[in-house]
Design an enzyme around this catalytic site. Structure first.
Site, PDB file in Angstrom:
ATOM      1  CE  LYS A 150      -0.829  -3.163  -7.024  1.00  0.00           C
ATOM      2  NZ  LYS A 150      -1.554  -2.218  -7.787  1.00  0.00           N
TER       3      LYS A 150
ATOM      4  CD  GLU B 130     -15.082   6.828 -10.994  1.00  0.00           C
ATOM      5  OE1 GLU B 130     -14.388   5.799 -11.188  1.00  0.00           O
ATOM      6  OE2 GLU B 130     -15.208   7.271  -9.748  1.00  0.00           O
TER       7      GLU B 130
ATOM      8  NE  ARG C 164     -17.318   5.637  -7.638  1.00  0.00           N
ATOM      9  CZ  ARG C 164     -16.566   4.791  -6.709  1.00  0.00           C
ATOM     10  NH1 ARG C 164     -16.803   3.768  -6.505  1.00  0.00           N
ATOM     11  NH2 ARG C 164     -16.076   5.710  -5.561  1.00  0.00           N
TER      12      ARG C 164
END
Length: 612
Positions: free
Chosen positions: A274, A360, A388
């Protein structure tokens, strides 16, 4: 090369040219994001992968499907948006995520995680039905494979064997780390065309061999897989290639070429860093995932004015205070420990607070079980992501009336992240659930009181919502009193016009009130506090006013205004300034409010006109 760099058409280019394109893309991303803010480290880390995709696969034939898509800036730059990229995340400008209405090369909307493989399988099915031989190319991050939807799609893909290329951008948690030098050597071997060719030839030869030889050969290949990261995908029926250095253009383009020539599903495991190319941001630094404007040389934020204490920080501090006194308090977040303020609780109480990754549904259901066992679970999730887990809230929490406490962060207009992240639906989708208590604080002080209330409320589930960044109401404007279930609060009485605020809407109502008073209009201000249950006294309070105006950061349909009208059964003049029937696009939150005509100045003018 100047022409190539100008139009950035990289399909079929040689490696030396591709390197120059990568440098140009990295410079452009840093230039714009340092000025506008945005998702930096993930986009920098994905540049070589995206350039490799565009180099091997013709974008006019093969759809590129991104997961979450905050890593897709290079894709935008390669598809005719190099100059327009300067408007990133601004009103009327380029979205921070892929958006089909913005470009035909943005195949599918992607602001929530773990949808891309499912979309890819659907596209592959459609192509099979149409007789099209183009191969969809899906790019996912390692975190996306923590969600069940991705595995549901992989399960069917492995069974159906549709042609589909999946590139796994492994830039952080490394779902299956290579085991030592042997595994590394074998992985490089498996990535070479010779290995792939020999493997297919061996499979064909084995079809005509005796069963015993076939068994031994298969076991021999399986022993290779057991010490490589690809066993999971191979067992699902998906060919695996990697790990590949995701910043080595020759290696990544070679891997894509192999994938392009392979019939059936294949996953390329690309390992990346990253923030690649911007040393300050390289590595697993969460603060460089999503950034505001910053100085390129130092990496320091350019925002000079100190920020007020955010609701997220108030939630974190208050819950930490309570958790240190009560070991029955537990909590969960779904891959957002920093964003939801749960990070320091996870660090301090790792046995009681959990990050379950992008899951979730599991977060909600697991907390339902903890509530049943006598604990006090706080579910800390952004409004847009809690969508979700709607069925889990109904089925696993609501029906049994379990005392799960939902802390809904980023409720309302969130600004630059746009339509996939606006937190405008939670009021509408939670209100119909039986036994659910809904409340919304108006400022940081009442947020603390909301957390205290939720901690003590054990008759069923409750949810409290709060905005991103800061409340609209200045701290200290009104005294914060403890919440009493189903009771509203007068903030100012008087006049024949009443402004009713809910949550952050109180701040907008208060700013509007000040403008109205400056014009000589006398108005009252009421904090609804609870949307469910509504205060029974409202039956007597509201009809006393000639006109009532409702303020809330939620949708008009199924929102606060409709709840009040249902409750009263008519007989009053009530107008709600909630958000209309549209998806709210990206941009600075204040500017977005102006485009929606819900800024205090516009609302005050409308009320004045309505009462002239």
């Amino acid at each position: 090369m100047e022409c190539v760099l100008k139009d950035l058409e990289v399909y079929g280019l040689e490696s030396a040219q591709l390197e120059k394109v990568c440098v140009l893309l990295r410079e452009r991303i840093l230039e714009v994001v340092s000025h506008n803010g945005g998702h930096l480290s993930s986009s920098l880390g994905a540049i070589e992968i995206i350039v490799g995709m565009h180099n091997v696969f013709d974008k006019d034939k093969h759809p590129f499907i991104f997961d979450t898509s905050h890593q897709a800036y290079a894709h935008k730059l390669l598809t005719g948006r190099f100059e327009a990229f300067s408007t990133l995340r601004q009103i009327g400008g380029i979205s921070g995520f892929v958006r089909p209405s913005e470009s035909p090369y943005d195949y599918f909307i992607a602001g929530h995680s773990s949808t891309a493989i499912s979309v890819g399988v659907g596209v592959a099915k459609a192509y099979a039905l149409k007789g099209i031989d183009h191969v969809p190319v899906v790019m996912v991050g390692d975190g996306s494979l923590s969600a069940g939807l991705a595995y549901e799609a992989l399960d069917e893909l492995g069974d159906r064997k549709y042609p589909l290329v999946i590139v796994l951008n492994d830039n952080e948690m490394s779902i299956a780390k290579p085991i030592g030098a042997i595994s590394n050597a074998l992985s490089h071997l498996m990535a070479r065309p010779l290995y792939q060719s020999l493997r297919e030839k061996i499979k064909n030869i084995l079809k005509s061999m005796p069963e015993g030889v076939n068994y031994l050969a298969n076991r021999f290949e399986e022993s290779f897989k057991l010490i490589t990261p690809g066993i999971l995908f191979e067992e699902l029926g998906i060919s695996y290639l990697g790990p590949v250095d995701g910043h080595n253009l020759e290696a990544i383009t070679q891997a894509f070429q192999i994938a392009k020539d392979t019939k059936g599903p294949l996953l390329i495991h690309a390992q990346t860093t990253k923030g690649k190319g911007y040393q300050i941001a390289e590595g697993k630094y969460e603060k460089w995932h999503g950034v505001g404007p910053f100085d390129l040389k130092t990496g320091q934020s350019l925002k000079s004015a100190p920020k007020p204490l955010s609701p997220t920080q108030v939630y974190s501090d208050t819950l930490f205070e309570l958790a240190s006194q009560d070991d029955k308090i537990v909590g969960v977040t779904a891959a957002m420990p920093g964003g939801t303020g749960l990070g320091k609780l996870i660090d301090s109480y790792p046995q009681r607070f959990w990050d379950v990754a992008i899951a979730e549904q599991h977060a909600v259901t697991s907390m339902a079980a903890l509530a049943k066992e006598g604990f006090k679970p706080f579910v800390s999730i952004y409004s847009t992501f809690l969508q979700r887990a709607f069925d889990q809230i109904v089925h696993d929490v609501g029906i049994m009336s379990l005392p799960v406490k939902f802390a809904i962060d980023r409720a309302g207009i969130v600004g630059e992240d746009g339509e996939t992240h606006q937190g405008l639906l939670d009021t509408a989708y939670l209100r119909p659930i039986p036994n659910m208590v809904l409340l919304a604080p108006r400022d940081n002080a009442t947020l603390k009181q909301a957390i205290y209330f939720a901690n003590q409320y054990n008759q069923g589930p409750c949810a409290f919502r709060y905005p991103r960044g800061s409340f609209l109401l200045p701290d200290g404007a009104f005294e914060a009193k403890p919440y009493t279930l189903g009771k509203c609060e007068w903030l100012q009485e008087g006049g024949k016009i009443l402004l009713v605020g809910y949550g952050n809407g109180v701040g907008r109502a208060y700013a509007t009130l000040k403008l109205l008073e400056a014009e000589g209009l006398e108005v009252g201000l009421l904090d609804l506090c609870f949307l469910k249950p509504l205060d029974s006294d409202l039956q007597n309070i509201l009809p006393r006013y000639s006109k009532i105006y409702v303020f809330s950061d939620s949708y008009l349909m199924g929102g606060v205004g409709s709840a009040l009208l249902e409750f009263l059964g008519g007989g009053v003049y009530l107008k709600s300034f909630e958000v209309g029937d549209l998806y709210v696009l990206h941009g600075n939150s204040v500017a977005v409010e102006c485009t929606l005509k819900i800024d205090p100045t516009t609302l005050a003018q409308e009320i004045l006109k309505d009462n002239s």
